[in-house]
Write a protein that holds these residues in place. Sequence first.
Motif, mmCIF file in Angstrom:
data_model
loop_
_atom_site.group_PDB
_atom_site.id
_atom_site.type_symbol
_atom_site.label_atom_id
_atom_site.label_comp_id
_atom_site.label_asym_id
_atom_site.label_seq_id
_atom_site.Cartn_x
_atom_site.Cartn_y
_atom_site.Cartn_z
ATOM 1 N N GLY A 221 38.600 38.847 26.292
ATOM 2 C CA GLY A 221 39.620 39.743 26.812
ATOM 3 C C GLY A 221 40.444 40.279 25.655
ATOM 4 N N GLN A 222 40.844 41.534 25.742
ATOM 5 C CA GLN A 222 41.664 42.150 24.699
ATOM 6 C C GLN A 222 42.864 42.816 25.351
ATOM 7 N N ALA A 223 44.046 42.454 24.893
ATOM 8 C CA ALA A 223 45.280 43.041 25.407
ATOM 9 C C ALA A 223 45.703 44.200 24.507
ATOM 10 N N VAL A 224 46.071 45.308 25.126
ATOM 11 C CA VAL A 224 46.555 46.481 24.399
ATOM 12 C C VAL A 224 48.024 46.673 24.775
ATOM 13 N N PRO A 225 48.933 46.595 23.780
ATOM 14 C CA PRO A 225 50.362 46.658 24.079
ATOM 15 C C PRO A 225 50.894 48.085 24.190
ATOM 16 N N ASP A 226 52.012 48.192 24.888
ATOM 17 C CA ASP A 226 52.769 49.436 24.968
ATOM 18 C C ASP A 226 54.234 49.046 25.072
ATOM 19 N N ILE A 227 55.083 49.749 24.351
ATOM 20 C CA ILE A 227 56.515 49.458 24.355
ATOM 21 C C ILE A 227 57.263 50.708 24.799
ATOM 22 N N ALA A 228 58.190 50.505 25.729
ATOM 23 C CA ALA A 228 59.019 51.613 26.212
ATOM 24 C C ALA A 228 60.485 51.194 26.143
ATOM 25 N N PRO A 229 61.365 52.082 25.804
ATOM 26 C CA PRO A 229 61.116 53.461 25.373
ATOM 27 C C PRO A 229 60.396 53.462 24.028
ATOM 28 N N SER A 230 59.659 54.519 23.774
ATOM 29 C CA SER A 230 58.830 54.570 22.564
ATOM 30 C C SER A 230 59.662 54.455 21.292
ATOM 31 N N LYS A 231 60.913 54.891 21.330
ATOM 32 C CA LYS A 231 61.781 54.776 20.154
ATOM 33 C C LYS A 231 62.065 53.318 19.810
ATOM 34 N N ALA A 232 61.953 52.426 20.787
ATOM 35 C CA ALA A 232 62.231 51.007 20.561
ATOM 36 C C ALA A 232 61.083 50.298 19.856
ATOM 37 N N ALA A 233 59.899 50.890 19.829
ATOM 38 C CA ALA A 233 58.735 50.240 19.214
ATOM 39 C C ALA A 233 58.982 49.906 17.750
ATOM 40 N N PHE A 234 59.709 50.746 17.062
ATOM 41 C CA PHE A 234 60.008 50.507 15.650
ATOM 42 C C PHE A 234 60.901 49.280 15.467
ATOM 43 N N TYR A 235 61.677 48.925 16.473
ATOM 44 C CA TYR A 235 62.645 47.829 16.390
ATOM 45 C C TYR A 235 62.166 46.547 17.067
ATOM 46 N N PHE A 236 60.963 46.575 17.620
ATOM 47 C CA PHE A 236 60.413 45.413 18.318
ATOM 48 C C PHE A 236 59.310 44.841 17.438
ATOM 49 N N HIS A 237 59.520 43.636 16.908
ATOM 50 C CA HIS A 237 58.597 43.051 15.941
ATOM 51 C C HIS A 237 57.927 41.818 16.530
ATOM 52 N N LYS A 238 56.602 41.901 16.706
ATOM 53 C CA LYS A 238 55.833 40.744 17.181
ATOM 54 C C LYS A 238 55.398 39.943 15.955
ATOM 55 N N THR A 239 55.783 38.681 15.893
ATOM 56 C CA THR A 239 55.377 37.834 14.772
ATOM 57 C C THR A 239 54.089 37.094 15.087
ATOM 58 N N GLU A 240 53.819 36.869 16.362
ATOM 59 C CA GLU A 240 52.568 36.255 16.810
ATOM 60 C C GLU A 240 52.263 36.814 18.186
ATOM 61 N N CYS A 241 50.994 37.133 18.407
ATOM 62 C CA CYS A 241 50.651 37.720 19.701
ATOM 63 C C CYS A 241 49.174 37.538 20.011
ATOM 64 N N PHE A 242 48.890 37.233 21.250
ATOM 65 C CA PHE A 242 47.502 37.146 21.709
ATOM 66 C C PHE A 242 46.809 38.502 21.643
ATOM 67 N N CYS A 243 47.588 39.565 21.501
ATOM 68 C CA CYS A 243 47.019 40.912 21.445
ATOM 69 C C CYS A 243 46.460 41.253 20.071
ATOM 70 N N PHE A 244 46.719 40.426 19.058
ATOM 71 C CA PHE A 244 46.239 40.733 17.710
ATOM 72 C C PHE A 244 44.724 40.617 17.598
ATOM 73 N N THR A 245 44.116 39.739 18.387
ATOM 74 C CA THR A 245 42.664 39.531 18.320
ATOM 75 C C THR A 245 42.101 39.369 19.733
ATOM 76 N N PRO A 246 40.807 39.661 19.925
ATOM 77 C CA PRO A 246 40.190 39.393 21.234
ATOM 78 C C PRO A 246 40.228 37.893 21.537
ATOM 79 N N GLN A 247 40.443 37.558 22.801
ATOM 80 C CA GLN A 247 40.553 36.165 23.232
ATOM 81 C C GLN A 247 39.286 35.757 23.971
ATOM 82 N N HIS A 248 38.669 34.650 23.546
ATOM 83 C CA HIS A 248 37.463 34.158 24.214
ATOM 84 C C HIS A 248 37.855 33.322 25.434
ATOM 85 N N PHE A 249 37.205 33.581 26.564
ATOM 86 C CA PHE A 249 37.417 32.828 27.796
ATOM 87 C C PHE A 249 36.064 32.366 28.322
ATOM 88 N N THR A 250 35.985 31.104 28.676
ATOM 89 C CA THR A 250 34.784 30.624 29.359
ATOM 90 C C THR A 250 34.893 31.011 30.830
#
Length: 184
Positions: free
Chosen positions: A115-144
Amino acid sequence: MSLQRQDRPERHGRTAWKLGLVALAAFGFGWALVPLYDVMCSITGFADKANLTKASQIALHPDDKRVVTVEFLGDLPTVGSWDFHPVVHSMQVHPGRLYEAQFFAHNLTGHDTYGQAVPDIAPSKAAFYFHKTECFCFTPQHFTNGEERAMPVRFIVDPALPSYVDRITLAYTFYDTQAPSAKR
């Protein structure tokens, strides 16, 4: 007929020259993808190494007087193959502090998959100020088959977020995807 045979080597030479140019252009495009990806990341703020360094510095200067509501949404492009949703729907956060939220995913596809998560941040102007330091969205996740789990996202809201922004929405669309190319 003798004219056609004399023209063939010349046509073959032109074709070889054109194919060489196409190969050179493809090589140049492949070489340019890494810098283009870095530019895209710096513009959008996603997966940007500089932002991760900046996020660690932001955490040193929290703004405890200000509260920002962060809302979480989970979406699926199709119905029936996954259960995906945030564990909590919103949090009150102080800019400059590190927080963690969890998203729940359950593989209902009937087979092992990624599974792969694709993020979206709203309002779009806030994306510059929202910092993910760790996220499951960085890489595809394997699920059995039938596996379910909570997946964390750790984030910091930059204290420099404009004062008129008091609510940020972090939304993920969760896709069933193929195995990453490195694992094939």
